[in-house]
Motif scaffolding. Structure first.
Motif, PDB file in Angstrom:
ATOM      1  N   ASP A 152       5.092  13.421   6.053  1.00 44.15           N
ATOM      2  CA  ASP A 152       3.709  13.970   4.866  1.00 44.15           C
ATOM      3  C   ASP A 152       3.451  12.642   4.335  1.00 44.15           C
ATOM      4  O   ASP A 152       2.360  12.331   3.839  1.00 44.15           O
ATOM      5  CB  ASP A 152       4.256  14.948   3.977  1.00 44.15           C
ATOM      6  N   LYS A 173       0.685   9.033   5.444  1.00 42.66           N
ATOM      7  CA  LYS A 173      -0.533   8.654   5.332  1.00 42.66           C
ATOM      8  C   LYS A 173      -0.928   7.377   4.956  1.00 42.66           C
ATOM      9  O   LYS A 173      -0.221   7.120   3.861  1.00 42.66           O
ATOM     10  CB  LYS A 173      -1.351   9.750   4.656  1.00 42.66           C
ATOM     11  N   GLU A 174      -1.974   6.581   5.092  1.00 49.04           N
ATOM     12  CA  GLU A 174      -2.092   5.362   4.970  1.00 49.04           C
ATOM     13  C   GLU A 174      -2.319   5.097   3.345  1.00 49.04           C
ATOM     14  O   GLU A 174      -1.699   4.256   2.438  1.00 49.04           O
ATOM     15  CB  GLU A 174      -3.288   4.450   5.402  1.00 49.04           C
ATOM     16  N   SER A 216       2.214   4.372  10.674  1.00 50.82           N
ATOM     17  CA  SER A 216       1.115   5.250  11.010  1.00 50.82           C
ATOM     18  C   SER A 216       1.581   5.820  12.468  1.00 50.82           C
ATOM     19  O   SER A 216       1.314   6.927  12.689  1.00 50.82           O
ATOM     20  CB  SER A 216      -0.287   4.623  11.304  1.00 50.82           C
TER      21      SER A 216
END
Ligand code: AP5
Length: 214
Positions: free
Chosen positions: A157, A160-161, A121
């Motif tokens: 891109d 994300k988690e 993150s």
């Protein structure tokens, strides 16, 4: 020297790769960087792989094998190279054997999944070189820009988690079996295998990595 860096997404392969390439004078071959460059250029390859990369899945073995074969035939690979993110499946590892590409050292960077999620993150990347930073753990000298070029950093891109969790699942399912595969190769005298604990400061891990490749 021919080295494979093995580890989960976000284990720190790209971060440590630059120290190995500097120390050994060999090029870094990151299949992820090559594919991202193709996506950015909107080349036929880029258009083919864009969706699967965005989902966190793996690009087909044949595409990757062709890409790597072409890359290692280039003159800068004559003295060796560092594979970062390749091989990622048993089929890719077997393709190296079939093509008589001998490996000196397989270096695993070991990091637990929950630490990976935290790292991703905060990751920022310089798209042109693939250099990576972390907003807290490994910040650039000036916020938001690359240390060497002064160009802006971006967030990938696929960081994300939800996508990271998918990439971790793919890693455990398809890439982790390579650890046993290469331990066996090492047992048969085909290469060396070493594991570095990837938790700690970047500098402390670099010290372990440089010791392993000495
Ligand atoms: P790829 O680009 O190879 O991604 P990955 O293996 O998932 O690895 P990453 O680049 O995400 O992580 P890294 O280990 O290099 O970590 P980093 O040093 O940046 O592949 C992307 C996609 O391409 C794949 O999902 C797939 O679709 C496709 N692909 C690529 N190769 C393929 C193949 N062979 N076959 C099929 N498909 C393929 O570090 C992460 C973060 O942590 C950074 O922010 C960094 O600053 C920070 N950090 C690093 N070290 C530390 C530390 N010691 N402490 C704290 N933070 C740290």
């Amino acid at each position: 020297m021919r080295v494979i860096l093995l580890g989960a997404p976000g284990a720190g392969k790209g971060t440590q790769a630059r120290f190995i390439t500097e120390s050994k004078g060999i090029p870094q071959i990151s299949t992820g960087d090559m594919l991202r460059a193709a996506v950015k250029a909107e080349s036929p390859l880029g258009l083919k792989v864009k969706a699967v990369m965005a989902s966190g899945g793996l690009v087909s073995d044949q595409i990757i094998i062709d890409l790597v074969k072409e890359r290692i035939a280039q003159p800068d690979c004559a003295k060796g190279f560092l594979f970062d993110g390749f091989p990622r499946t048993i089929v890719q590892a077997e393709a190296l054997i079939q093509n008589n590409v001998e490996i000196d050292l397989v270096l695993e960077i070991d990091v637990a999944d929950e630490e990976i999620i935290k790292r991703m993150s905060g990751r920022r990347m310089h798209p042109a070189s693939g250099r990576t930073y972390h907003i807290d753990y490994n910040p650039p000298k000036q916020e938001g820009v690359d240390d060497e070029t002064g160009e802006p950093l971006i967030q990938r891109d696929d960081d994300k988690e939800e996508t990271v969790r998918n990439r971790l699942e793919v890693f455990h399912d398809q890439t982790q079996p390579l650890i046993e595969f290469y331990k066996k190769q090492a047992g048969d005298g085909q290469c060396r295998f070493a594991t570095v604990n990837g938790i700690g400061s970047v500098e402390s891990i670099t010290a372990q990595v440089l010791e392993a490749i000495a």
